[in-house]
Write a protein that holds these residues in place. Structure first.
Motif, mmCIF file in Angstrom:
data_model
loop_
_atom_site.group_PDB
_atom_site.id
_atom_site.type_symbol
_atom_site.label_atom_id
_atom_site.label_comp_id
_atom_site.label_asym_id
_atom_site.label_seq_id
_atom_site.Cartn_x
_atom_site.Cartn_y
_atom_site.Cartn_z
ATOM 1 N N UNK A 1 0.833 -1.203 0.000
ATOM 2 C CA UNK A 1 0.000 0.000 0.000
ATOM 3 C C UNK A 1 0.867 1.253 0.000
ATOM 4 N N UNK A 2 2.057 1.164 0.595
ATOM 5 C CA UNK A 2 2.950 2.327 0.673
ATOM 6 C C UNK A 2 3.651 2.635 -0.641
ATOM 7 N N UNK A 3 3.959 1.614 -1.450
ATOM 8 C CA UNK A 3 4.760 1.869 -2.657
ATOM 9 C C UNK A 3 3.994 1.703 -3.967
ATOM 10 N N UNK A 4 2.733 1.421 -3.919
ATOM 11 C CA UNK A 4 1.993 1.120 -5.151
ATOM 12 C C UNK A 4 1.883 2.302 -6.111
ATOM 13 N N UNK A 5 1.991 3.523 -5.609
ATOM 14 C CA UNK A 5 1.928 4.701 -6.486
ATOM 15 C C UNK A 5 3.318 5.181 -6.901
ATOM 16 N N UNK A 6 4.355 4.527 -6.402
ATOM 17 C CA UNK A 6 5.716 4.882 -6.809
ATOM 18 C C UNK A 6 5.958 4.418 -8.226
ATOM 19 N N UNK A 7 6.909 5.071 -8.893
ATOM 20 C CA UNK A 7 7.335 4.576 -10.194
ATOM 21 C C UNK A 7 8.597 3.723 -9.993
ATOM 22 N N UNK A 8 9.096 3.190 -11.069
ATOM 23 C CA UNK A 8 10.248 2.291 -10.995
ATOM 24 C C UNK A 8 11.462 2.954 -10.361
ATOM 25 N N UNK A 9 11.772 4.163 -10.781
ATOM 26 C CA UNK A 9 12.950 4.861 -10.240
ATOM 27 C C UNK A 9 12.817 5.111 -8.744
ATOM 28 N N UNK A 10 11.630 5.498 -8.302
ATOM 29 C CA UNK A 10 11.425 5.750 -6.871
ATOM 30 C C UNK A 10 11.649 4.472 -6.066
ATOM 31 N N UNK A 11 11.115 3.365 -6.554
ATOM 32 C CA UNK A 11 11.316 2.090 -5.863
ATOM 33 C C UNK A 11 12.794 1.708 -5.866
ATOM 34 N N UNK A 12 13.436 1.822 -7.004
ATOM 35 C CA UNK A 12 14.851 1.449 -7.100
ATOM 36 C C UNK A 12 15.702 2.283 -6.142
ATOM 37 N N UNK A 13 15.448 3.595 -6.081
ATOM 38 C CA UNK A 13 16.211 4.464 -5.171
ATOM 39 C C UNK A 13 15.984 4.062 -3.716
ATOM 40 N N UNK A 14 14.757 3.702 -3.364
ATOM 41 C CA UNK A 14 14.475 3.256 -1.991
ATOM 42 C C UNK A 14 15.201 1.950 -1.691
ATOM 43 N N UNK A 15 15.206 1.027 -2.628
ATOM 44 C CA UNK A 15 15.924 -0.237 -2.415
ATOM 45 C C UNK A 15 17.424 0.000 -2.259
ATOM 46 N N UNK A 16 17.974 0.942 -3.018
ATOM 47 C CA UNK A 16 19.396 1.293 -2.854
ATOM 48 C C UNK A 16 19.664 1.844 -1.467
ATOM 49 N N UNK A 17 18.778 2.730 -0.977
ATOM 50 C CA UNK A 17 18.938 3.288 0.383
ATOM 51 C C UNK A 17 18.902 2.175 1.421
ATOM 52 N N UNK A 18 17.943 1.260 1.272
ATOM 53 C CA UNK A 18 17.840 0.149 2.220
ATOM 54 C C UNK A 18 19.094 -0.718 2.181
ATOM 55 N N UNK A 19 19.602 -0.986 1.008
ATOM 56 C CA UNK A 19 20.822 -1.792 0.870
ATOM 57 C C UNK A 19 21.994 -1.116 1.595
ATOM 58 N N UNK A 20 22.117 0.196 1.406
ATOM 59 C CA UNK A 20 23.205 0.942 2.055
ATOM 60 C C UNK A 20 23.056 0.941 3.572
ATOM 61 N N UNK A 21 21.824 1.075 4.074
ATOM 62 C CA UNK A 21 21.582 1.038 5.519
ATOM 63 C C UNK A 21 21.970 -0.318 6.103
ATOM 64 N N UNK A 22 21.583 -1.380 5.421
ATOM 65 C CA UNK A 22 21.911 -2.730 5.896
ATOM 66 C C UNK A 22 23.419 -2.930 5.913
ATOM 67 N N UNK A 23 24.095 -2.490 4.867
ATOM 68 C CA UNK A 23 25.554 -2.614 4.812
ATOM 69 C C UNK A 23 26.206 -1.820 5.940
ATOM 70 N N UNK A 24 25.697 -0.632 6.231
ATOM 71 C CA UNK A 24 26.251 0.186 7.316
ATOM 72 C C UNK A 24 26.015 -0.478 8.663
ATOM 73 N N UNK A 25 24.840 -1.076 8.856
ATOM 74 C CA UNK A 25 24.553 -1.767 10.108
ATOM 75 C C UNK A 25 25.456 -2.972 10.285
ATOM 76 N N UNK A 26 25.685 -3.710 9.210
ATOM 77 C CA UNK A 26 26.578 -4.872 9.282
ATOM 78 C C UNK A 26 27.999 -4.430 9.625
ATOM 79 N N UNK A 27 28.452 -3.361 8.982
ATOM 80 C CA UNK A 27 29.804 -2.849 9.240
ATOM 81 C C UNK A 27 29.912 -2.402 10.697
#
Length: 130
Positions: free
Chosen positions: A99-125
């Protein structure tokens, strides 16, 4: 009666190395929608339904991405497990239509996934430093 169990939006998954992935989705009765760069501006909810007019082609995503639409938790877990066991080429970006991302376009979703990936990597580090 529904003739499919859900829809998968597929980005950069069209080469021969992804043929086994497409076979798995077909076996599980999942509808596959390949999203081309000229539809990156269309909201994800419309892409799920096969709607949205093409626009100006954008730069293709630099990696493959899957968006799971309308799959229940059990089926989603089954799909992810089958992908893991089948030792398919890695798909670095995966998301579920919500429900939160259904109105996003592809780029918006991709940018959010990149942010999440970076956060996870920072937490692991951070965890490795302790």
């Amino acid at each position: 009666m529904k003739n499919n169990a859900g829809t998968i939006l597929m980005y950069n998954c069209s080469g021969p190395e992804f043929s086994k992935l497409r076979q798995i989705f077909a076996m599980l009765r999942l509808r596959m929608r390949v999203v081309e760069p000229d539809r990156y501006h269309v909201p994800l909810a419309e892409l799920e339904k096969g709607m949205g007019e093409p626009g100006e082609a954008q730069e293709p995503l630099p990696e493959s991405m899957l968006v799971f639409c309308g799959l229940g938790d059990l089926l989603l877990n089954r799909v992810l497990e089958v992908i893991r066991v089948a030792q398919l080429p890695p798909v670095g970006m995966k998301a579920v239509l919500t429900a939160n991302n259904r109105e996003w376009n592809t780029r918006e979703l991709y940018e959010e996934l990149l942010r999440e990936r970076e956060e996870i990597a920072a937490q692991r580090a951070q965890g490795e430093k302790k």
